[in-house]
Design an enzyme around this catalytic site. Structure first.
Site, PDB file in Angstrom:
ATOM      1  N   ARG A   6     -27.798  -4.282  50.312  1.00 30.73           N
ATOM      2  CA  ARG A   6     -28.056  -5.676  50.654  1.00 30.73           C
ATOM      3  C   ARG A   6     -29.334  -6.106  49.949  1.00 30.73           C
ATOM      4  O   ARG A   6     -30.108  -5.281  49.482  1.00 30.73           O
ATOM      5  CB  ARG A   6     -28.235  -5.848  52.177  1.00 30.73           C
ATOM      6  N   LYS A  41     -22.978  -0.614  44.073  1.00 32.28           N
ATOM      7  CA  LYS A  41     -23.864  -1.689  43.616  1.00 32.28           C
ATOM      8  C   LYS A  41     -25.122  -1.581  44.448  1.00 32.28           C
ATOM      9  O   LYS A  41     -25.081  -1.774  45.663  1.00 32.28           O
ATOM     10  CB  LYS A  41     -23.127  -3.012  43.822  1.00 32.28           C
ATOM     11  N   HIS A  62     -30.904 -15.049  45.211  1.00 35.53           N
ATOM     12  CA  HIS A  62     -31.724 -13.848  45.066  1.00 35.53           C
ATOM     13  C   HIS A  62     -32.949 -14.069  44.178  1.00 35.53           C
ATOM     14  O   HIS A  62     -33.723 -13.145  43.946  1.00 35.53           O
ATOM     15  CB  HIS A  62     -30.889 -12.687  44.514  1.00 35.53           C
ATOM     16  N   SER A  82     -21.876  -1.201  48.705  1.00 42.10           N
ATOM     17  CA  SER A  82     -22.943  -2.148  48.357  1.00 42.10           C
ATOM     18  C   SER A  82     -24.200  -2.034  49.220  1.00 42.10           C
ATOM     19  O   SER A  82     -24.129  -1.774  50.414  1.00 42.10           O
ATOM     20  CB  SER A  82     -22.399  -3.568  48.471  1.00 42.10           C
ATOM     21  N   GLU A 129     -25.743 -12.636  40.460  1.00 48.15           N
ATOM     22  CA  GLU A 129     -26.066 -11.370  39.793  1.00 48.15           C
ATOM     23  C   GLU A 129     -25.252 -11.180  38.525  1.00 48.15           C
ATOM     24  O   GLU A 129     -24.046 -11.431  38.512  1.00 48.15           O
ATOM     25  CB  GLU A 129     -25.713 -10.177  40.694  1.00 48.15           C
ATOM     26  N   LYS A 153     -20.055  -3.775  52.622  1.00 49.70           N
ATOM     27  CA  LYS A 153     -21.409  -3.877  53.148  1.00 49.70           C
ATOM     28  C   LYS A 153     -21.385  -3.226  54.525  1.00 49.70           C
ATOM     29  O   LYS A 153     -20.852  -3.802  55.487  1.00 49.70           O
ATOM     30  CB  LYS A 153     -21.831  -5.341  53.241  1.00 49.70           C
ATOM     31  N   ASP A 184     -33.340  -8.111  44.161  1.00 48.21           N
ATOM     32  CA  ASP A 184     -32.794  -6.773  43.941  1.00 48.21           C
ATOM     33  C   ASP A 184     -33.223  -6.166  42.606  1.00 48.21           C
ATOM     34  O   ASP A 184     -32.623  -5.198  42.142  1.00 48.21           O
ATOM     35  CB  ASP A 184     -31.274  -6.739  44.136  1.00 48.21           C
TER      36      ASP A 184
HETATM   37  P1  PGA Z   1     -26.910 -10.259  50.182  1.00 49.15           P
HETATM   38  O1  PGA Z   1     -26.225 -10.340  48.762  1.00 49.15           O
HETATM   39  O2  PGA Z   1     -27.176  -8.832  50.505  1.00 49.15           O
HETATM   40  O3  PGA Z   1     -28.147 -11.075  50.018  1.00 49.15           O
HETATM   41  O4  PGA Z   1     -25.960 -10.900  51.139  1.00 49.15           O
HETATM   42  C1  PGA Z   1     -25.480  -9.318  48.226  1.00 49.15           C
HETATM   43  C2  PGA Z   1     -24.240  -9.851  47.551  1.00 49.15           C
HETATM   44  O5  PGA Z   1     -23.979 -11.060  47.584  1.00 49.15           O
HETATM   45  O6  PGA Z   1     -23.488  -9.079  46.996  1.00 49.15           O
HETATM   46 ZN    ZN Z   2     -21.841 -10.798  46.682  1.00 52.67          ZN
END
Ligand code: PGA
Ligand code: ZN
Length: 426
Positions: A368, A390, A155, A366, A164, A339, A207
Site C-alpha cells: 500500500r 508490486k 501518490h 501488492s 504509477e 491488497k 512509493d
Molecule cells: P494505495 O494505492 O495503496 O494508495 O491505495 C495503491 C494502488 O492503487 O495500487
Molecule cells: Zn491501484
C-alpha cells in the site's frame, strides 16, 4: 501455544498511525504491522480509526490497539499458532460483522500475520513454506517485481494523472537479476529526468517513484531509461491508471492534478480506450491496472476482450470475493491486485488467491502507499506462487524491505529457486 498478544500504535511510511503487534509463543516473539492506502472503498474490510480530529488528525488507531490487547488477546491465548484458519475464524467470530468493523481489520490482520509467522517458527519452516502448506500448494515461486519508477495521481504532487508507471523485468533469469535491472533502470531514469527537466523533477512520490511534472512524456522517459540501461528486450512496462480518482461523471479528467486545470483534457471512456490502444502499440506496455472507473464494468469488459495487455482490477475488485466473482463471470478483468489489508486475514487471502487462480487469472501481491518495514507480502507472494509483486520503487526502506526479503528467500532456496519470469501470468 500463543502465550501473549500485545499491540501498539506506530507510524507508517507516510507518518500516519498504524497497528503493530507482538505475538508471543513458548518459542519466541513474532512482530507484524499493517499497511494502509489512499484508496478505500465500501466493499473492503474496515480500517478502524479513532476519528478524534484533535489527535493525529483523526487517524489514531488506539481503538484497534485496545481491541487487540483486551479482546483478541484473550480469545487467542492457548491456541496453537500453526492452526491459522482456527485463529482467523476465532477473530472473525469475535468481530461478528461482515467487514470486520467491530474490532477493525487493521487489528485482525496484524494478529493474523503475526500468528502466521509464529506458525512457521513452530513448524521450524520458512514463512513462505508455511504459507505454501496452508494454501495446499507445494511449489513456491519468486514473483516478477513491478517496480514503480514514476509516481503520479494521488501518490505525488505532479501533474501526471496516471498513478504509477512500473517496470517489469520479465526477461531476468533470477529475482536477484530482476532487482539489479530495476535498480539500474531507476538510476538511469533519474539521470534522464535530470538532463531533461532538472534535478527538482527527481523528487519522489509516496512509493518511491520519481514525480516529474510531466504527463504523457513520462512514458518516453521510462523507455529511454530502459534503453540506456540496456534492457530493451527484457523489461516491460505496466501502468496503474487508478482512473476512479479522475472520473467525473462519465468523463476522465487527465488534467486533474494540474493547479490551473485547463478543462481541455476531458476524455470519454472511448477516448481512453483509444489512448490505451495507442500506448500499447507505442510502448512495451504489458499490463494496465484500473483503466476505468471502478463501477464502469462495461469498459473493463471491453478492454479485457481486446487482449492488448493484462487488465488488473484494484479499485474495481477491492480484493472482495463477491466483486472478484462478478469480474470472473463477466470477464471484466483478468488479474487480481491483492491488497492484504482489504481482506483482513491470512486465511481469507489464501481463499481469494485460489478463487483468482481457478479462473486462470494473474495475481499481483501488492503493498500500500502507506507501508511499514514488515516484509510479510514477500513471503506471501512466494508461498502462494502469485507470479507478480508490486511493492513500489527499488528505493526507500519500507519498499526495499519486501524486495530484499525476496533476495534472501531466493538465496535460501538455492537450486530450488524458481523465478516466474516469462511465466509471470502463468
Ligand atoms: P494505495 O494505492 O495503496 O494508495 O491505495 C495503491 C494502488 O492503487 O495500487
Ligand atoms: Zn491501484
Amino acid at each position: 501455544v500463543i502465550t501473549k498478544v500485545k499491540a501498539r500504535q506506530i507510524l507508517d511510511s507516510r507518518g500516519i498511525p498504524t497497528v503493530e503487534v507482538d505475538l508471543y509463543t513458548n518459542k519466541a516473539m513474532f512482530r507484524s504491522s499493517v499497511p494502509s492506502g489512499n484508496s478505500t472503498g465500501m466493499y473492503e474490510a474496515v480500517e478502524l480509526r479513532d476519528g478524534d480530529k484533535g489527535v493525529y488528525l483523526g487517524n489514531g488507531v488506539a481503538k484497534a490497539v485496545k481491541n487487540i490487547n483486551d479482546k483478541i488477546s484473550e480469545a487467542l491465548i492457548g491456541m496453537d499458532p500453526t492452526l491459522q484458519s482456527q485463529i482467523d475464524h476465532a477473530m472473525i467470530d469475535l468481530d461478528k460483522t461482515e467487514k470486520k468493523g467491530e474490532l477493525g481489520a487493521n487489528a485482525i490482520l496484524a494478529v493474523s500475520i503475526a500468528a502466521c509467522k509464529a506458525g512457521a517458527a513452530e513448524k521450524e519452516v520458512p514463512l513462505y513454506k508455511h504459507i505454501a502448506d496452508l494454501s495446499g500448494k507445494a511449489n513456491p515461486m519468486l514473483p516478477v517485481p513491478a517496480f514503480t519508477v514514476i509516481s503520479g495521481g494521488r501518490h505525488a504532487g505532479n501533474n501526471l494523472a496516471i498513478e504509477e508507471i512500473m517496470i517489469l523485468p520479465i526477461g531476468a533469469s533470477r529475482f536477484e537479476e530482476a532487482l539489479r535491472m530495476g535498480s539500474e533502470t531507476y538510476h538511469h531514469l533519474k539521470a534522464v529526468i535530470t538532463e531533461k527537466f532538472g534535478p527538482h523533477n527527481c523528487n519522489v512520490g509516496e512509493d518511491g517513484g520519481f514525480a516529474p511534472n510531466v504527463s504523457r512524456e513520462a512514458l518516453d522517459l521510462v523507455k529511454e531509461a530502459i534503453g540506456r540501461a540496456g534492457y530493451d528486450e527484457k523489461i516491460k512496462i505496466a501502468l496503474d491508471v487508478a482512473a476512479t480518482n479522475f472520473c467525473i461523471g462519465k468523463r476522465y479528467d487527465l488534467d486533474f492534478q494540474s493547479p490551473q486545470k485547463s478543462g481541455q483534457d476531458f476524455k470519454s471512456a472511448e477516448d481512453m480506450m483509444e489512448l490505451y490502444r495507442q500506448l500499447c502499440v507505442e510502448y512495451p506496455i504489458v499490463s494496465i491496472e484500473d483503466p476505468f472507473d471502478k463501477e464502469d464494468w462495461e469498459h473493463f469488459k471491453d478492454i479485457s476482450s481486446l487482449a492488448i495487455c493484462q487488465v488488473v482490477g484494484d479499485d474495481l475488485l477491492m480484493s472482495n470475493a463477491k466483486r472478484i466473482e462478478r469480474a470472473i463471470t463477466e470477464s471484466a478483468c483478468n488479474t487480481l491486485l491483492l491488497k492484504v489489508n482489504q481482506v483482513g486475514t491470512v486465511t481469507e487471502v489464501i481463499e481469494v488467491v485460489k478463487q483468482a487462480k481457478e479462473a486462470h487469472w494473474g495475481v499481483v501481491t501488492s503493498h500500500r502507499s502507506g507501508e511499514t518495514v514488515d516484509s510479510f507480502i514477500a513471503d506471501l507472494s512466494v508461498g502462494l506462487a502469485a507470479g507478480q509483486i508490486k511493492a513500489g520503487a527499488p528505493c526507500r526502506g519500507e519498499r526495499l524491505e519486501k524486495y530484499n526479503q525476496l533476495l534472501r528467500i531466493e538465496e535460501e532456496l538455492g537450486d530450488q529457486a524458481v523465478y516466474a519470469g516469462e511465466d509471470w501470468r502463468q
